[in-house]
Design an enzyme around this catalytic site. Structure first.
Site, PDB file in Angstrom:
ATOM      1  N   CYS A 109      -3.400  -3.269   4.333  1.00  0.00           N
ATOM      2  CA  CYS A 109      -2.483  -4.320   4.772  1.00  0.00           C
ATOM      3  C   CYS A 109      -2.838  -5.692   4.202  1.00  0.00           C
ATOM      4  O   CYS A 109      -2.181  -6.679   4.509  1.00  0.00           O
ATOM      5  CB  CYS A 109      -2.463  -4.391   6.287  1.00  0.00           C
ATOM      6  SG  CYS A 109      -2.161  -2.785   7.021  1.00  0.00           S
ATOM      7  N   GLU A 152       0.842  -1.192   0.000  1.00  0.00           N
ATOM      8  CA  GLU A 152       0.000   0.000   0.000  1.00  0.00           C
ATOM      9  C   GLU A 152       0.881   1.248   0.000  1.00  0.00           C
ATOM     10  O   GLU A 152       0.398   2.358   0.224  1.00  0.00           O
ATOM     11  CB  GLU A 152      -0.953  -0.007   1.185  1.00  0.00           C
ATOM     12  CG  GLU A 152      -0.283  -0.071   2.546  1.00  0.00           C
ATOM     13  CD  GLU A 152      -1.256   0.195   3.678  1.00  0.00           C
ATOM     14  OE1 GLU A 152      -1.822   1.295   3.711  1.00  0.00           O
ATOM     15  OE2 GLU A 152      -1.445  -0.702   4.520  1.00  0.00           O
ATOM     16  N   HIS A 182      -2.708 -10.125  11.786  1.00  0.00           N
ATOM     17  CA  HIS A 182      -2.188  -8.836  11.357  1.00  0.00           C
ATOM     18  C   HIS A 182      -2.028  -8.008  12.631  1.00  0.00           C
ATOM     19  O   HIS A 182      -2.933  -7.965  13.459  1.00  0.00           O
ATOM     20  CB  HIS A 182      -3.164  -8.157  10.391  1.00  0.00           C
ATOM     21  CG  HIS A 182      -2.830  -6.716  10.185  1.00  0.00           C
ATOM     22  ND1 HIS A 182      -1.648  -6.331   9.590  1.00  0.00           N
ATOM     23  CD2 HIS A 182      -3.458  -5.577  10.557  1.00  0.00           C
ATOM     24  CE1 HIS A 182      -1.593  -5.009   9.583  1.00  0.00           C
ATOM     25  NE2 HIS A 182      -2.676  -4.526  10.161  1.00  0.00           N
TER      26      HIS A 182
HETATM   27  N1  CAA Z   1       0.245   3.439  30.646  1.00  0.00           N
HETATM   28  C1  CAA Z   1      -0.341   2.311  30.199  1.00  0.00           C
HETATM   29  N2  CAA Z   1      -1.341   2.312  29.287  1.00  0.00           N
HETATM   30  C2  CAA Z   1      -1.759   3.506  28.808  1.00  0.00           C
HETATM   31  C3  CAA Z   1      -1.197   4.716  29.240  1.00  0.00           C
HETATM   32  C4  CAA Z   1      -0.150   4.657  30.212  1.00  0.00           C
HETATM   33  N3  CAA Z   1       0.451   5.750  30.657  1.00  0.00           N
HETATM   34  N4  CAA Z   1      -1.817   5.727  28.600  1.00  0.00           N
HETATM   35  C5  CAA Z   1      -2.729   5.165  27.785  1.00  0.00           C
HETATM   36  N5  CAA Z   1      -2.698   3.814  27.914  1.00  0.00           N
HETATM   37  C6  CAA Z   1      -3.479   2.819  27.194  1.00  0.00           C
HETATM   38  C7  CAA Z   1      -4.923   3.167  26.998  1.00  0.00           C
HETATM   39  O1  CAA Z   1      -5.700   2.823  28.136  1.00  0.00           O
HETATM   40  C8  CAA Z   1      -5.253   2.339  25.781  1.00  0.00           C
HETATM   41  O2  CAA Z   1      -5.406   0.998  26.122  1.00  0.00           O
HETATM   42  P1  CAA Z   1      -6.847   0.297  26.175  1.00  0.00           P
HETATM   43  O3  CAA Z   1      -7.491   0.562  24.847  1.00  0.00           O
HETATM   44  O4  CAA Z   1      -6.531  -1.143  26.385  1.00  0.00           O
HETATM   45  O5  CAA Z   1      -7.554   0.947  27.301  1.00  0.00           O
HETATM   46  C9  CAA Z   1      -3.970   2.390  24.975  1.00  0.00           C
HETATM   47  O6  CAA Z   1      -2.952   2.784  25.881  1.00  0.00           O
HETATM   48  C10 CAA Z   1      -3.987   3.377  23.831  1.00  0.00           C
HETATM   49  O7  CAA Z   1      -4.411   4.606  24.360  1.00  0.00           O
HETATM   50  P2  CAA Z   1      -5.538   5.443  23.614  1.00  0.00           P
HETATM   51  O8  CAA Z   1      -6.701   4.575  23.297  1.00  0.00           O
HETATM   52  O9  CAA Z   1      -5.794   6.695  24.371  1.00  0.00           O
HETATM   53  O10 CAA Z   1      -4.707   5.770  22.297  1.00  0.00           O
HETATM   54  P3  CAA Z   1      -5.027   6.774  21.155  1.00  0.00           P
HETATM   55  O11 CAA Z   1      -6.483   6.890  20.937  1.00  0.00           O
HETATM   56  O12 CAA Z   1      -4.285   7.995  21.455  1.00  0.00           O
HETATM   57  O13 CAA Z   1      -4.383   6.002  19.898  1.00  0.00           O
HETATM   58  C11 CAA Z   1      -4.763   4.297  18.243  1.00  0.00           C
HETATM   59  C12 CAA Z   1      -4.465   4.585  19.702  1.00  0.00           C
HETATM   60  C13 CAA Z   1      -6.214   4.686  17.915  1.00  0.00           C
HETATM   61  C14 CAA Z   1      -4.582   2.810  18.012  1.00  0.00           C
HETATM   62  C15 CAA Z   1      -3.785   5.104  17.332  1.00  0.00           C
HETATM   63  O14 CAA Z   1      -2.471   4.751  17.632  1.00  0.00           O
HETATM   64  C16 CAA Z   1      -4.051   4.880  15.863  1.00  0.00           C
HETATM   65  O15 CAA Z   1      -4.918   5.525  15.274  1.00  0.00           O
HETATM   66  N6  CAA Z   1      -3.235   3.993  15.194  1.00  0.00           N
HETATM   67  C17 CAA Z   1      -3.387   3.694  13.762  1.00  0.00           C
HETATM   68  C18 CAA Z   1      -4.636   2.884  13.463  1.00  0.00           C
HETATM   69  C19 CAA Z   1      -4.517   1.453  13.909  1.00  0.00           C
HETATM   70  O16 CAA Z   1      -3.444   0.925  14.129  1.00  0.00           O
HETATM   71  N7  CAA Z   1      -5.681   0.768  14.010  1.00  0.00           N
HETATM   72  C20 CAA Z   1      -5.707  -0.636  14.330  1.00  0.00           C
HETATM   73  C21 CAA Z   1      -6.790  -1.399  13.578  1.00  0.00           C
HETATM   74  S1  CAA Z   1      -6.737  -1.019  11.836  1.00  0.00           S
HETATM   75  C22 CAA Z   1      -5.576  -2.054  11.155  1.00  0.00           C
HETATM   76  O17 CAA Z   1      -5.235  -3.031  11.738  1.00  0.00           O
HETATM   77  C23 CAA Z   1      -5.003  -1.701   9.820  1.00  0.00           C
HETATM   78  C24 CAA Z   1      -3.660  -1.086  10.042  1.00  0.00           C
HETATM   79  O18 CAA Z   1      -2.649  -1.784  10.032  1.00  0.00           O
HETATM   80  C25 CAA Z   1      -3.568   0.349  10.231  1.00  0.00           C
END
Ligand code: CAA
Length: 460
Positions: free
Chosen positions: A118, A84, A250
């Site tokens: 992916c 991609e 994945h």
């Molecule tokens: N210590 C320990 N844990 C902590 C923490 C700390 N200090 N602060 C936050 N966390 C935890 C949160 O509780 C959360 O865990 P849970 O969901 O288990 O509660 C985790 O860390 C992540 O925190 P947030 O949910 O607040 O994170 P975010 O919203 O800022 O971002 C994300 C997370 C949405 C995955 C972001 O990184 C993102 O958009 N990534 C790209 C998209 C992605 O990877 N999606 C996955 C599915 S899609 C796919 O698989 C295709 C692909 O390859 C992209």
């Protein structure tokens, strides 16, 4: 004759020679300590400077596979690329790879690039298998290649980047055999993660939706896989996670995979009759009325199943997350980096003759759960695994780069994406021996690559 035992005969993985440490990145980004490492489950993130692009990654991995397994270019009849990371809207990466076959005179190689987030690598792999199992097959091998540079704009998604490439030699009588009739696919229209801005390497991401799409595709594919299994093996007991010796996913970030294992157990729980549940899932009666659709973000369900079945994750999936944790999301190669990790992390005796499940997910969305059987030929399997003995030393010889420099290098990529003419400035000496790299882009956007010398006994 109909080819038997079609599958992976050789597998080669590469990843960037430089990485940023996720604990240091947390500090640099001002994220709370533990968010990337514990919250997302990530240790290190590999990245490429402007010296590498998707073409160079594929050139490196394909040339390494041909050299290290002593496959003659004439032996390849199909070459498929899944990616991609689009640097040209017309010219395929596959056509760039034909440079590696020029000296041999073999231009009779079918296959071209496939794209859907992916999932492209899985599509490339399926096309390769299908070709060998079809009337078009001419008796030669197929090569399925997946490669991506996963980069995100500054912000929440940035720590979920990564990069890498994997090439798989597909043919009959393989040590890893794809099971016929056991592919369960779910495809659907969704805007969870996509790349509408063709001038940028960065995706547009709806993080929460992407997680929901991933988990719901997992549910659907798993249930369909169970149904197809029942149809194929009517005499066997109902399929459950127990039937997989290992289950690979994945992996956008490791924590999601840990949750996904719990999710598969939750699927098994819901499939199980109420009477049997008390025996098999003691203490979880309070979830008897739950449904899949209501529980994507239900913390109680998630926590209960993750805690109670932590040993299932440890036994079936943990080993496959080594590269995902140490390099990050490779996009198309991600699930196959899980396969490499499993192979190098598991005593071969444990896997002989066993079934490995794989869940491939690409946003947008396309997903498949399917399975492979490990051969009972111990010597053949050990040989496949022993060829991966370079992976750990290579991982451990990478260079750690401070987040400040990583961020600067990302800016260089960002500013010069599609620039022409262009001469990359990234370090060549930092690259592993045998790596292809971008030498220059001329004023007609034509890219020229060089290769770093290999080390004495071949490649790194
Ligand atoms: N210590 C320990 N844990 C902590 C923490 C700390 N200090 N602060 C936050 N966390 C935890 C949160 O509780 C959360 O865990 P849970 O969901 O288990 O509660 C985790 O860390 C992540 O925190 P947030 O949910 O607040 O994170 P975010 O919203 O800022 O971002 C994300 C997370 C949405 C995955 C972001 O990184 C993102 O958009 N990534 C790209 C998209 C992605 O990877 N999606 C996955 C599915 S899609 C796919 O698989 C295709 C692909 O390859 C992209």
């Amino acid at each position: 004759m109909w080819p038997e035992n079609v599958g992976i005969r050789a597998i080669e993985a590469i990843f960037p020679s430089q990485f940023v440490d996720q604990t240091e990145l947390e500090q640099f980004d001002g994220a709370s300590a533990g968010k990337y490492t514990i919250g997302l489950g990530q240790g290190k993130m590999g990245f490429c400077s402007d010296r590498e692009d998707v073409n160079s990654l594929c050139l490196t991995v394909v040339s390494r596979l041909l050299e290290r397994y002593q496959i003659k270019p004439q032996e390849i009849g199909r070459l498929e690329v899944g990616t991609e990371t689009i640097i040209d809207k017309s010219k395929s990466v596959k056509s760039v790879l034909m440079q590696l076959f020029a000296d041999s005179g073999n231009t009779d190689i079918e296959g071209i690039d496939t794209t859907n987030a992916c999932y492209g690598g899985t599509a490339a792999l399926f096309n390769s298998i299908n070709w060998i199992e079809s009337s078009s097959w001419d008796g030669r091998y197929a090569l399925a290649v997946c490669a991506d540079i996963a980069v995100y704009a500054k912000g929440a998604a940035r720590p979920t980047g990564g990069a890498g490439a994997i090439a798989m030699l597909v043919g009959p009588n393989a040590p890893l055999v794809f099971e016929r009739g056991l592919r369960a696919t779910h495809m659907e229209h969704a805007y969870d993660f996509y790349k509408p801005d063709l001038s940028s390497e960065y995706p547009t991401v709806d993080g929460k939706l992407s997680i929901q799409c991933y988990l719901s595709a997992l549910d659907t594919c798993y249930q369909l896989y169970c149904k197809k299994f029942a149809k194929k093996y009517p005499q066997e007991a109902e399929f459950t996670l127990d039937n997989f010796e290992a289950l690979l996913f994945h992996t956008p970030f490791c924590k999601l995979v840990q949750k996904s294992v719990a999710r598969v157990v939750f699927n098994d729980f819901l499939q199980c009759s109420i009477e049997k549940r008390a025996l098999k899932y003691p203490g979880l009666e309070r979830f008897n009325e739950c449904t899949l659709a209501q529980t994507y973000f239900d913390r109680d369900v998630e926590k209960a199943f993750m805690t109670q079945f932590a040993d299932v994750f440890e036994a079936k999936t943990r080993q496959s997350l080594l590269l995902a944790n140490q390099v990050g999301n490779m996009y198309t190669p991600s699930v196959y980096s899980g396969l490499v990790s499993l192979l190098i992390n598991t005593p071969t005796e444990r896997l002989i003759g066993k079934r490995i499940g794989l869940f491939s997910y690409g946003s947008g969305l396309a997903a498949t759960m399917y399975s492979m059987q490990v051969t009972k030929d111990t010597a053949a399997f050990k040989q496949l695994v022993s060829k991966l003995d370079y992976v750990l030393p290579m991982l451990n010889s990478r260079e750690k780069v401070a987040p400040e420099l990583f961020s600067q290098l990302m800016e260089v990529r960002e500013k010069n994406n599609h620039a022409a003419p262009y001469t990359p400035t990234g370090s060549v000496s930092a690259l592993f021996p045998g790596t292809y790299y971008l030498q220059s882009v001329d004023d007609m956007h034509r890219r020229t690559y060089e290769r770093k010398p290999t080390i004495a006994n071949g490649v790194h």
